[in-house]
Design an enzyme around this catalytic site. Structure first.
Site, PDB file in Angstrom:
ATOM      1  N   ARG A  33       3.558  59.325  17.472  1.00 27.08           N
ATOM      2  CA  ARG A  33       3.915  57.990  16.989  1.00 27.08           C
ATOM      3  C   ARG A  33       3.528  57.879  15.526  1.00 27.08           C
ATOM      4  NH1 ARG A  33       6.713  57.547  20.708  1.00 27.08           N
ATOM      5  NH2 ARG A  33       6.428  56.334  22.617  1.00 27.08           N
ATOM      6  N   ALA A  72       6.341  36.588  -1.971  1.00 28.67           N
ATOM      7  CA  ALA A  72       5.499  37.086  -0.873  1.00 28.67           C
ATOM      8  C   ALA A  72       4.553  38.139  -1.394  1.00 28.67           C
ATOM      9  CB  ALA A  72       6.385  37.687   0.214  1.00 28.67           C
ATOM     10  N   GLY A 111       8.100  48.382  15.729  1.00 23.97           N
ATOM     11  CA  GLY A 111       8.283  49.769  16.123  1.00 23.97           C
ATOM     12  C   GLY A 111       7.355  50.724  15.404  1.00 23.97           C
ATOM     13  N   GLU A 115       1.980  45.060  10.728  1.00 34.33           N
ATOM     14  CA  GLU A 115       2.039  43.936   9.795  1.00 34.33           C
ATOM     15  C   GLU A 115       2.393  42.613  10.489  1.00 34.33           C
ATOM     16  OE1 GLU A 115       5.035  44.343   6.746  1.00 34.33           O
ATOM     17  OE2 GLU A 115       4.283  42.624   5.619  1.00 34.33           O
ATOM     18  N   GLU A 134       6.301  41.071 -14.764  1.00 33.56           N
ATOM     19  CA  GLU A 134       7.651  41.592 -15.012  1.00 33.56           C
ATOM     20  C   GLU A 134       7.824  43.023 -14.505  1.00 33.56           C
ATOM     21  OE1 GLU A 134       8.391  40.884 -19.141  1.00 33.56           O
ATOM     22  OE2 GLU A 134       8.923  38.791 -18.787  1.00 33.56           O
ATOM     23  N   GLU A 136       7.126  43.727 -11.530  1.00 34.11           N
ATOM     24  CA  GLU A 136       7.531  43.542 -10.132  1.00 34.11           C
ATOM     25  C   GLU A 136       8.789  42.692 -10.012  1.00 34.11           C
ATOM     26  OE1 GLU A 136       5.353  42.046  -5.977  1.00 34.11           O
ATOM     27  OE2 GLU A 136       4.201  42.195  -7.826  1.00 34.11           O
TER      28      GLU A 136
END
Lengths: 173, 173
Positions: A33, A72, A111, A115, A134, A136
């Site tokens: 996994r 965010a 999956g 988070e 700037e 980002e």
């Protein structure tokens, strides 16, 4: 139930770590996994007027393209989701927010990631004399809710957290 | 724009690969990005009656808990999203679906994954004489749309794709 046997390898940046684990499945067989150990995150629908919100356009390396989305960011150690989203809003838009309201908390990618994203709406915004990050953010766009919903329908916005936040803003769930 | 300089390392399972890349940012500085190269996926809201749908309960290793969600899975090589979701529905629920309708396609985790999920509704279901994949699915639950929306509001369902699919089912976006 899937039990971890061992971590076979990991990759990390300063933000989060990805593990490749060997696990035993319910029937006893062994599988692998991939699992991202990700900090929680927060996002906000920032209202600059009764019906207008700020979206940010930014380059997303995983998609190799720019996206239009609500502001965010990841929650820093020791920070509350509320502190995080107020900080991120200033960094990404240059706006300070006075009143925030929690909308919902959900898991975007069950999956392979642990988070959780905390969604908020924000009102009583004030523009600060501060440059935005700037590196980002490419640009800010101020749009009406109807324009944003139209862009979702037209696939000009394809970001899950933005879509879920808008559904809750409209009290549609 | 962020330009890849090189992949420093990678982790893979048979399903997908995670890369740790060195990238140059817009201002010329060098940083690292984790990027999941993920196949596209499909998910379905399967109606067994006018107002009742099937959800699956399954253990999610990344969250270390079970979740209740709509049936879904990764698209195999050479498979269309429609073929994928019909196959996954049989594997996860034992139901064959005759009529499917595309709802929306979105990106669940743009910060670190190139995954896109195609969402469908399905009607005209038929139970096959076939065992479901008990290694993956713990149980099936048949619930009304109102019950599912209530479980989203109560955080008994926290899965992003299920929430977005339900918002589109209700034509709320």
């Amino acid at each position: 139930m899937e039990q971890k046997i061992q971590s076979l390898a990991s990759l990390g940046t300063k933000n989060f770590t990805v593990y490749l684990d060997e696990v035993s499945l319910r029937n006893g067989s062994v599988s692998k996994r991939i699992c991202i150990d990700h900090p929680q995150a927060a996002a906000i629908v920032p209202f600059v007027s009764e019906n207008e919100i700020i979206l940010v356009r930014q380059y997303r390396y995983a998609l190799k393209r720019e996206t239009l989305e609500i502001p965010a960011g990841k929650i820093d150690k020791g920070e509350s989701p509320e502190e995080c989203i107020k900080r991120e809003l200033v960094e990404e838009t240059g706006f300070e927010v006075k009143t925030i309201k929690w909308l919902y908390t959900y898991a975007p990618a069950i999956g392979y990631s642990n988070e959780f994203i905390h969604l908020y709406s924000g009102r009583d915004l004030k523009k600060l004399e501060k440059k935005i990050d700037e590196n980002e953010i490419s640009s800010l766009e101020i749009l009406t809710l109807e324009e944003v919903l139209g862009m979702i329908r037209d696939h000009k916005i394809i970001d899950g957290k933005t879509i879920i936040a808008l559904a809750f803003i409209r009290s549609l769930i």
